[in-house]
Design an enzyme around this catalytic site. Structure first.
Site, PDB file in Angstrom:
ATOM      1  N   GLU A 178       4.507  -5.248   7.350  1.00 33.94           N
ATOM      2  CA  GLU A 178       3.956  -4.202   7.941  1.00 33.94           C
ATOM      3  C   GLU A 178       4.180  -3.822   9.218  1.00 33.94           C
ATOM      4  O   GLU A 178       4.230  -2.659   9.856  1.00 33.94           O
ATOM      5  CB  GLU A 178       2.361  -4.216   7.784  1.00 33.94           C
ATOM      6  CG  GLU A 178       1.573  -4.082   6.782  1.00 33.94           C
ATOM      7  CD  GLU A 178       1.600  -5.422   5.910  1.00 33.94           C
ATOM      8  OE1 GLU A 178       2.554  -6.368   5.962  1.00 33.94           O
ATOM      9  OE2 GLU A 178       1.084  -5.642   4.888  1.00 33.94           O
TER      10      GLU A 178
ATOM     11  N   ALA B 278       1.036  -1.060  -0.016  1.00 33.00           N
ATOM     12  CA  ALA B 278       0.148   0.066   0.008  1.00 33.00           C
ATOM     13  C   ALA B 278       0.934   1.184  -0.095  1.00 33.00           C
ATOM     14  O   ALA B 278       1.957   1.009   0.555  1.00 33.00           O
ATOM     15  CB  ALA B 278      -1.111  -0.079   1.142  1.00 33.00           C
TER      16      ALA B 278
ATOM     17  N   GLY C  66       0.692  -4.845   0.580  1.00 32.94           N
ATOM     18  CA  GLY C  66      -0.522  -5.176  -0.039  1.00 32.94           C
ATOM     19  C   GLY C  66      -0.146  -5.766  -1.344  1.00 32.94           C
ATOM     20  O   GLY C  66      -0.965  -6.109  -2.179  1.00 32.94           O
TER      21      GLY C  66
ATOM     22  N   GLU D 215      -0.372  -9.661  -0.600  1.00 29.39           N
ATOM     23  CA  GLU D 215      -1.972  -9.755  -0.695  1.00 29.39           C
ATOM     24  C   GLU D 215      -2.619  -9.682  -1.961  1.00 29.39           C
ATOM     25  O   GLU D 215      -3.455 -10.317  -2.136  1.00 29.39           O
ATOM     26  CB  GLU D 215      -2.424  -8.395   0.430  1.00 29.39           C
ATOM     27  CG  GLU D 215      -2.012  -8.670   1.691  1.00 29.39           C
ATOM     28  CD  GLU D 215      -2.198  -7.366   2.876  1.00 29.39           C
ATOM     29  OE1 GLU D 215      -1.895  -6.242   2.178  1.00 29.39           O
ATOM     30  OE2 GLU D 215      -2.764  -7.464   3.716  1.00 29.39           O
TER      31      GLU D 215
HETATM   32  N1  CAA Z   1       4.383   3.043  -0.581  1.00 29.13           N
HETATM   33  C1  CAA Z   1       5.126   4.492  -1.381  1.00 29.13           C
HETATM   34  N2  CAA Z   1       6.140   4.415  -1.774  1.00 29.13           N
HETATM   35  C2  CAA Z   1       6.994   3.458  -2.163  1.00 29.13           C
HETATM   36  C3  CAA Z   1       6.554   2.251  -1.447  1.00 29.13           C
HETATM   37  C4  CAA Z   1       5.496   2.000  -0.676  1.00 29.13           C
HETATM   38  N3  CAA Z   1       4.799   0.909  -0.328  1.00 29.13           N
HETATM   39  N4  CAA Z   1       7.670   1.304  -1.536  1.00 29.13           N
HETATM   40  C5  CAA Z   1       8.625   1.940  -2.225  1.00 29.13           C
HETATM   41  N5  CAA Z   1       8.015   3.273  -2.583  1.00 29.13           N
HETATM   42  C6  CAA Z   1       8.702   4.352  -3.205  1.00 29.13           C
HETATM   43  C7  CAA Z   1      10.039   4.766  -2.315  1.00 29.13           C
HETATM   44  O1  CAA Z   1       9.544   5.768  -1.319  1.00 29.13           O
HETATM   45  C8  CAA Z   1      10.907   5.575  -3.220  1.00 29.13           C
HETATM   46  O2  CAA Z   1      10.599   6.764  -3.603  1.00 29.13           O
HETATM   47  P1  CAA Z   1      11.341   7.954  -3.876  1.00 29.13           P
HETATM   48  O3  CAA Z   1      12.406   7.555  -5.261  1.00 29.13           O
HETATM   49  O4  CAA Z   1      10.509   9.104  -4.236  1.00 29.13           O
HETATM   50  O5  CAA Z   1      12.075   8.026  -2.621  1.00 29.13           O
HETATM   51  C9  CAA Z   1      10.746   4.589  -4.586  1.00 29.13           C
HETATM   52  O6  CAA Z   1       9.423   3.948  -4.195  1.00 29.13           O
HETATM   53  C10 CAA Z   1      11.982   3.476  -4.470  1.00 29.13           C
HETATM   54  O7  CAA Z   1      12.029   2.807  -3.179  1.00 29.13           O
HETATM   55  P2  CAA Z   1      13.366   2.690  -2.499  1.00 29.13           P
HETATM   56  O8  CAA Z   1      14.281   3.858  -2.865  1.00 29.13           O
HETATM   57  O9  CAA Z   1      13.049   2.493  -1.054  1.00 29.13           O
HETATM   58  O10 CAA Z   1      13.819   1.492  -3.284  1.00 29.13           O
HETATM   59  P3  CAA Z   1      14.994   0.364  -2.666  1.00 29.13           P
HETATM   60  O11 CAA Z   1      15.437  -0.746  -3.912  1.00 29.13           O
HETATM   61  O12 CAA Z   1      16.188   0.975  -1.821  1.00 29.13           O
HETATM   62  O13 CAA Z   1      14.114  -0.472  -1.810  1.00 29.13           O
HETATM   63  C11 CAA Z   1      12.124  -1.743  -1.129  1.00 29.13           C
HETATM   64  C12 CAA Z   1      12.916  -1.276  -2.129  1.00 29.13           C
HETATM   65  C13 CAA Z   1      12.857  -2.656  -0.254  1.00 29.13           C
HETATM   66  C14 CAA Z   1      10.810  -2.489  -1.698  1.00 29.13           C
HETATM   67  C15 CAA Z   1      11.612  -0.304  -0.069  1.00 29.13           C
HETATM   68  O14 CAA Z   1      11.193   0.411  -1.043  1.00 29.13           O
HETATM   69  C16 CAA Z   1      10.587  -0.896   0.925  1.00 29.13           C
HETATM   70  O15 CAA Z   1      10.710  -1.302   1.848  1.00 29.13           O
HETATM   71  N6  CAA Z   1       9.299  -0.334   0.582  1.00 29.13           N
HETATM   72  C17 CAA Z   1       7.894  -0.287   1.575  1.00 29.13           C
HETATM   73  C18 CAA Z   1       7.655  -1.801   1.398  1.00 29.13           C
HETATM   74  C19 CAA Z   1       6.576  -2.198   2.568  1.00 29.13           C
HETATM   75  O16 CAA Z   1       6.796  -1.624   3.624  1.00 29.13           O
HETATM   76  N7  CAA Z   1       5.343  -2.574   1.889  1.00 29.13           N
HETATM   77  C20 CAA Z   1       4.213  -2.399   2.900  1.00 29.13           C
HETATM   78  C21 CAA Z   1       3.408  -1.241   3.021  1.00 29.13           C
HETATM   79  S1  CAA Z   1       2.201  -1.241   4.089  1.00 29.13           S
HETATM   80  C22 CAA Z   1       0.946  -2.302   3.431  1.00 29.13           C
HETATM   81  O17 CAA Z   1       1.106  -2.636   2.435  1.00 29.13           O
HETATM   82  C23 CAA Z   1      -0.242  -2.269   4.318  1.00 29.13           C
HETATM   83  C24 CAA Z   1      -1.398  -3.178   3.831  1.00 29.13           C
HETATM   84  O18 CAA Z   1      -1.370  -4.268   3.936  1.00 29.13           O
HETATM   85  C25 CAA Z   1      -2.347  -2.579   3.175  1.00 29.13           C
END
Ligand code: CAA
Length: 261
Positions: free
Chosen positions: A135, A67, A112, A115
């Protein structure tokens, strides 16, 4: 219908829905969920046109990285409830779609994203795929069905390990856990998903849709109830042109010609 955050394509009876926000690693915000729901509705109301559906992510890095955290950071509890309800509605619609859905997981499938993949019937992964429910790293819990669908995919203890630790699993580990069926080199992933989709699309569409409904519902029912549903569904097909054609074709030693759903 026009889309900004996804792309939608139908060719030879196979729909492809690509989540297309590569700069955000295809993260799901409300607008993107709304567009996914719109595309699913197109697939649902065009009988025969979409006989199998592939979901994948744009770019080389992510299927869906979760998400949209930037959007969620602005939500209060009431809005978060609406956001989770939108996620549930969309993924429930995906799970209930009367055509077979295939997740082609080309990269990160986190939160998400994992999911979304789990709401599909079949999951194939590239060697680059990474699965997880991270999460708890954000002080959150899975909100688009993960606490429940993950149990049904991998069993209670493995699901607890994944969700409590928030760790990310490589594709081979995910396969061993039962979270994906096969792991393919990245360049072969879509081709593999399409080949499987074509096989399924060539079968009796009403039969496939009926199997999906009975199996999906039966997984949450007691066996006697689920067998009742199977018996009713089996009998119901005998009134249809598809079933008559399928059995006639076998007896006449010719390929069946299935046209309608
Ligand atoms: N939401 C919004 N933006 C996201 C995102 C997310 N889930 N995941 C990545 N991005 C964005 C980053 O903010 C970044 O944006 P900027 O370039 O503007 O800074 C861009 O995508 C690239 O990401 P990274 O620079 O972080 O890339 P990386 O290769 O270093 O890392 C990653 C990749 C490990 C996937 C890391 O991006 C990450 O950990 N992302 C979040 C994953 C996460 O926590 N997902 C769960 C979300 S909560 C959820 O989903 C709740 C639910 O069940 C409904």
């Amino acid at each position: 219908m026009s889309f900004q955050n996804i792309s939608w394509d139908v060719a030879d009876g196979i729909g492809t829905l690509t989540i297309n926000r590569p700069k955000q690693l295809n993260a799901l915000d409300a607008a993107t969920l709304g567009e996914i729901a719109g595309a699913l509705e197109l697939a649902r109301v065009q009988p025969g046109e979409v006989r199998a559906l592939i979901l994948t992510g744009a770019g080389e890095k992510a299927f869906v990285a979760g998400a949209d955290i930037a959007a969620m950071a602005k939500l209060g509890p009431a809005e978060a409830r609406e956001f989770a309800a939108l996620g549930h509605r969309t993924l429930n619609a995906l799970e209930a779609l009367p055509v077979v859905t295939i997740a082609a997981v080309n990269g990160f499938a986190l939160g998400g994203g994992c999911e979304l993949a789990m709401a599909c019937d079949l999951i194939y992964a590239s060697e680059r795929a990474r699965f997880g429910q991270p999460e708890v790293n954000l002080g959150l819990i899975p909100g688009f069905g993960g606490t429940q669908r993950l149990i049904r995919r991998v069993g209670l203890m493995r699901a607890k390990e994944m969700i409590f630790s928030g760790e990310v699993y490589d594709a081979a580990t995910a396969r061993a856990a039962g979270l994906c069926l096969e792991v393919l080199p990245p360049e072969r992933l879509l081709e593999h998903a399409r080949a499987k989709a074509r096989v399924i699309a060539s079968r009796g569409p009403a039969a496939v849709a009926t199997c999906k409904r009975v199996m999906q519902q039966g997984a949450d029912q007691l066996l006697p109830q689920a067998l009742d549903a199977e018996r009713l569904a089996f009998a119901g097909l005998f009134g249809t042109a598809e079933t008559k054609e399928g059995m006639a074709a076998f007896l006449e030693k010719r390929p069946a010609s299935f046209t309608t759903r």
